[in-house]
Design an enzyme around this catalytic site. Structure first.
Site, PDB file in Angstrom:
ATOM      1  N   VAL A  12      33.554  31.318  48.220  1.00  0.00           N
ATOM      2  CA  VAL A  12      33.137  32.249  49.270  1.00  0.00           C
ATOM      3  C   VAL A  12      32.984  31.530  50.617  1.00  0.00           C
ATOM      4  CG1 VAL A  12      31.205  33.695  50.068  1.00  0.00           C
ATOM      5  CG2 VAL A  12      32.068  33.923  47.729  1.00  0.00           C
ATOM      6  N   LEU A 154      34.748  39.841  48.539  1.00  0.00           N
ATOM      7  CA  LEU A 154      36.107  39.322  48.354  1.00  0.00           C
ATOM      8  C   LEU A 154      36.437  39.176  46.875  1.00  0.00           C
ATOM      9  CD1 LEU A 154      36.121  36.119  47.330  1.00  0.00           C
ATOM     10  CD2 LEU A 154      35.444  35.718  49.673  1.00  0.00           C
ATOM     11  N   LYS A 205      25.528  45.256  46.454  1.00  0.00           N
ATOM     12  CA  LYS A 205      26.430  44.268  45.830  1.00  0.00           C
ATOM     13  C   LYS A 205      26.385  44.345  44.300  1.00  0.00           C
ATOM     14  CE  LYS A 205      29.061  40.831  45.059  1.00  0.00           C
ATOM     15  NZ  LYS A 205      30.490  40.884  45.211  1.00  0.00           N
ATOM     16  N   ASN A 209      29.606  45.588  41.743  1.00  0.00           N
ATOM     17  CA  ASN A 209      30.209  44.794  40.671  1.00  0.00           C
ATOM     18  C   ASN A 209      29.957  45.432  39.303  1.00  0.00           C
ATOM     19  OD1 ASN A 209      31.427  43.001  42.310  1.00  0.00           O
ATOM     20  ND2 ASN A 209      30.270  41.203  41.682  1.00  0.00           N
ATOM     21  N   PHE A 250      41.054  49.121  38.744  1.00  0.00           N
ATOM     22  CA  PHE A 250      40.104  48.632  37.743  1.00  0.00           C
ATOM     23  C   PHE A 250      40.083  49.443  36.455  1.00  0.00           C
ATOM     24  CE2 PHE A 250      39.001  45.978  41.136  1.00  0.00           C
ATOM     25  CZ  PHE A 250      38.387  44.873  40.582  1.00  0.00           C
ATOM     26  N   LEU A 251      41.049  50.349  36.296  1.00  0.00           N
ATOM     27  CA  LEU A 251      41.166  51.055  35.013  1.00  0.00           C
ATOM     28  C   LEU A 251      42.233  50.360  34.171  1.00  0.00           C
ATOM     29  CD1 LEU A 251      40.961  54.884  35.827  1.00  0.00           C
ATOM     30  CD2 LEU A 251      39.304  53.483  34.585  1.00  0.00           C
ATOM     31  N   GLY A 258      36.102  38.656  32.982  1.00  0.00           N
ATOM     32  CA  GLY A 258      35.447  37.347  32.925  1.00  0.00           C
ATOM     33  C   GLY A 258      35.189  36.929  34.350  1.00  0.00           C
ATOM     34  N   CYS A 261      31.754  36.118  38.546  1.00  0.00           N
ATOM     35  CA  CYS A 261      30.901  37.177  39.115  1.00  0.00           C
ATOM     36  C   CYS A 261      30.504  38.272  38.132  1.00  0.00           C
ATOM     37  CB  CYS A 261      31.586  37.781  40.333  1.00  0.00           C
ATOM     38  SG  CYS A 261      31.611  36.641  41.721  1.00  0.00           S
TER      39      CYS A 261
HETATM   40  P1  NAD Z   1      31.058  27.979  44.418  1.00  0.00           P
HETATM   41  O1  NAD Z   1      30.395  27.269  43.299  1.00  0.00           O
HETATM   42  O2  NAD Z   1      32.544  28.041  44.486  1.00  0.00           O
HETATM   43  O3  NAD Z   1      30.566  27.369  45.811  1.00  0.00           O
HETATM   44  C1  NAD Z   1      29.242  27.077  46.097  1.00  0.00           C
HETATM   45  C2  NAD Z   1      29.185  25.795  46.917  1.00  0.00           C
HETATM   46  O4  NAD Z   1      27.833  25.557  47.310  1.00  0.00           O
HETATM   47  C3  NAD Z   1      29.627  24.558  46.141  1.00  0.00           C
HETATM   48  O5  NAD Z   1      30.654  23.910  46.861  1.00  0.00           O
HETATM   49  C4  NAD Z   1      28.364  23.689  46.070  1.00  0.00           C
HETATM   50  O6  NAD Z   1      28.653  22.302  46.135  1.00  0.00           O
HETATM   51  C5  NAD Z   1      27.616  24.162  47.300  1.00  0.00           C
HETATM   52  N1  NAD Z   1      26.169  23.913  47.290  1.00  0.00           N
HETATM   53  C6  NAD Z   1      25.281  24.057  46.266  1.00  0.00           C
HETATM   54  N2  NAD Z   1      24.051  23.718  46.684  1.00  0.00           N
HETATM   55  C7  NAD Z   1      24.144  23.381  47.995  1.00  0.00           C
HETATM   56  C8  NAD Z   1      23.222  22.936  48.965  1.00  0.00           C
HETATM   57  N3  NAD Z   1      21.938  22.792  48.666  1.00  0.00           N
HETATM   58  N4  NAD Z   1      23.680  22.651  50.199  1.00  0.00           N
HETATM   59  C9  NAD Z   1      24.998  22.787  50.502  1.00  0.00           C
HETATM   60  N5  NAD Z   1      25.913  23.196  49.621  1.00  0.00           N
HETATM   61  C10 NAD Z   1      25.490  23.504  48.377  1.00  0.00           C
HETATM   62  O7  NAD Z   1      30.443  29.458  44.406  1.00  0.00           O
HETATM   63  P2  NAD Z   1      31.119  30.793  45.002  1.00  0.00           P
HETATM   64  O8  NAD Z   1      32.063  31.357  43.996  1.00  0.00           O
HETATM   65  O9  NAD Z   1      31.585  30.529  46.371  1.00  0.00           O
HETATM   66  O10 NAD Z   1      29.855  31.763  45.040  1.00  0.00           O
HETATM   67  C11 NAD Z   1      28.826  31.623  45.988  1.00  0.00           C
HETATM   68  C12 NAD Z   1      28.012  32.906  45.993  1.00  0.00           C
HETATM   69  O11 NAD Z   1      28.830  34.008  46.397  1.00  0.00           O
HETATM   70  C13 NAD Z   1      27.438  33.293  44.646  1.00  0.00           C
HETATM   71  O12 NAD Z   1      26.190  33.911  44.822  1.00  0.00           O
HETATM   72  C14 NAD Z   1      28.442  34.314  44.133  1.00  0.00           C
HETATM   73  O13 NAD Z   1      27.877  35.202  43.195  1.00  0.00           O
HETATM   74  C15 NAD Z   1      28.818  35.026  45.400  1.00  0.00           C
HETATM   75  N6  NAD Z   1      30.139  35.671  45.388  1.00  0.00           N
HETATM   76  C16 NAD Z   1      31.203  35.054  44.810  1.00  0.00           C
HETATM   77  C17 NAD Z   1      32.452  35.668  44.822  1.00  0.00           C
HETATM   78  C18 NAD Z   1      33.643  35.010  44.166  1.00  0.00           C
HETATM   79  O14 NAD Z   1      34.635  35.699  43.936  1.00  0.00           O
HETATM   80  N7  NAD Z   1      33.602  33.713  43.868  1.00  0.00           N
HETATM   81  C19 NAD Z   1      32.619  36.905  45.453  1.00  0.00           C
HETATM   82  C20 NAD Z   1      31.515  37.495  46.070  1.00  0.00           C
HETATM   83  C21 NAD Z   1      30.283  36.874  46.018  1.00  0.00           C
END
Ligand code: NAD
Length: 432
Positions: A12, A154, A205, A209, A250-251, A258, A261
């Site tokens: 993200v 996203l 949110k 989901n 999504f159907l 998996g 999220c």
């Molecule tokens: P991710 O694990 O890919 O990225 C998170 C990043 O945060 C990692 O690079 C990690 O090193 C860093 N991090 C952790 N602790 C930290 C700190 N104290 N300081 C600085 N950096 C730190 O996770 P993601 O998939 O990007 O998801 C992040 C959030 O967004 C989650 O809450 C997730 O549920 C939400 N989200 C994800 C998606 C998706 O499709 N991946 C979509 C929408 C929302």
């Protein structure tokens, strides 16, 4: 042009930061993983996401995007600080908010003047209140701050497109002050903006989901009915999806959902509801159908092969969905591990996820391409619907396999064409 910091440079944070820079904002992406920051600084991209590498490269060169390991650097150099760190599940299904809390403390510690702190991580309703309280408590200079909830919608695999052309932007606030700045950030994206309170934004949110997961489980339940009755799930979901009130997205019947999220957000939402005094039985059933779907697919493999022990099985697709290298909660793992335990030999291929898969599945053979994986296989199992599998040369596939058996967990192929090509072909919810 707004000066922005993003704390957490993962799927993200990196895509959001890159897209904000692309529309002209100045962005500093912060991460506490020194290897990730070093790789990004050296021009590498730690994740696969279509179109991302070019945008990052272009904006770094233009001086609009940079990377740091220091949150204080981000806080000093930005008017608006986004939090995009993990919110992983705990064993009881609740959300581990320690990453968000740690970042809130770090931001508070570095804040010497007014800042807007935006939570983009997916968090339970009422987290914004806690973040605001934490920032107030840990800010030595007692400067003013607004906490905003701005959930991210996203989809991995098309994250850049989703970021650049969002369906809507949700902005949750406690007072009007940060709204203009948030609208300025999002103005170049020309999307409808919903301004609401923080609790509603956070709830939106999880509600989204969970609803999407519900649609998938609904299609999977229907697929079972199709298998029992001889109906065809493809036609059933098409007939449903053309109804504007329902929609086709999504159907899709298959192995079940998996990824990083849906499974965690669903169990989080069930847990949140229960804390608020509501037993969300509807969503518990969505989870159960999803788990059953994997068991059902494994049974299909066992029923087809009779004995799995000592069989060579090719697996195409390992990532939790196409166009990503993300292996978090990938259904393929839940299929491959039991097959290995039962004594099968697995030959696998995925276009992008094999490096990450190796960490989770060290005991399988990784192959250069789909044909190499299929060579000598007594059955071929499809776990992810990558486009390149749709275009496989069926005659060549048939030739390299020991037995032409395909068990398709994503309904990639047309059953008629597979029969014509001489395959024993099993898919989900469609007549054989
Ligand atoms: P991710 O694990 O890919 O990225 C998170 C990043 O945060 C990692 O690079 C990690 O090193 C860093 N991090 C952790 N602790 C930290 C700190 N104290 N300081 C600085 N950096 C730190 O996770 P993601 O998939 O990007 O998801 C992040 C959030 O967004 C989650 O809450 C997730 O549920 C939400 N989200 C994800 C998606 C998706 O499709 N991946 C979509 C929408 C929302």
């Amino acid at each position: 042009m707004v000066k922005i910091a993003i704390v957490g440079t993962g799927y993200v944070g990196l895509v959001t930061g890159a897209c904000f820079a692309e529309v002209g904002h100045t962005v500093v992406c912060v991460d506490n993983d020194p290897k990730k920051v070093a790789k990004l600084k050296a021009g590498g991209i730690p994740i696969y996401e279509p179109g991302l590498a070019e945008i990052v490269k272009r904006n770094v060169a233009a001086g609009r995007l940079r990377f740091t390991g220091d949150t204080a650097d981000g806080v000093r150099n930005a008017e608006v600080i986004f939090i995009a760190v993990p919110t992983p599940p705990q064993p009881d299904g609740s959300v581990d908010l320690s990453f968000v809390e740690k970042v809130a403390r770090e931001i508070a510690g570095a804040m010497t003047e007014y800042r807007i702190v935006v939570d983009k991580s997916t968090v339970p309703v009422k987290t914004g209140e806690k973040v605001a309280e934490t920032i107030r408590r840990y800010n030595k200079h007692k400067v003013e701050c607004d906490v905003v909830s701005n959930p991210e919608f996203l989809r991995e695999g098309c994250a850049v497109e989703d970021l650049m052309k969002p369906d809507r932007i949700v902005i949750g606030v406690t007072r009007p002050r940060p709204v203009a700045k948030m609208k300025e950030i999002y103005a170049p994206f020309h999307a409808p903006v919903i301004v609401t309170d923080i609790n509603s934004a956070e709830l939106i949110k999880h509600a989204c989901n969970s609803f999407l997961a519900l649609k998938i489980s609904y299609a999977n339940a229907l697929a079972l009915l199709c298998e029992q009755s001889g109906a065809n799930i493809d036609d059933v979901v098409q007939g449903m999806g053309l109804d504007k009130r329902i929609g086709r997205a999504f159907l899709n019947a298959g192995l079940g959902y998996g990824g990083s999220c849906f499974p965690k957000d669903l169990s989080a939402f069930i847990h949140i509801a229960s804390q608020l005094g509501y037993d969300f039985r509807l969503l518990k059933e969505v989870e159960r159908i999803n788990a059953d779907q994997k068991a059902h697919f494994l049974k299909k493999i066992r029923d087809t092969l009779w004995i799995v022990k000592d069989k060579t099985i090719a697996v195409l697709g390992l990532a939790f969905k196409p166009n990503t290298d993300d292996m978090r909660s990938a259904p393929s793992v839940e299929i491959i591990r039991p097959l290995l335990q039962e004594g099968a030999r697995i030959r696998a291929y995925d276009p992008k996820a094999m490096a990450k898969a190796r960490e989770l599945l060290p005991d399988i053979r990784y192959c250069q391409n789909a044909y190499a994986a299929a060579t000598g296989a007594e059955a071929l199992v499809i776990c992810t619907e990558w486009d390149e599998f749709r275009n496989l040369d069926l005659a060549r596939l048939h030739k390299v396999m020991a037995h032409p058996i395909v068990i398709d967990g994503r309904n990639v192929f047309d059953p008629k064409k597979m029969a014509e090509a001489g395959f024993v072909y099993k898919s989900i919810g469609r007549p054989e």
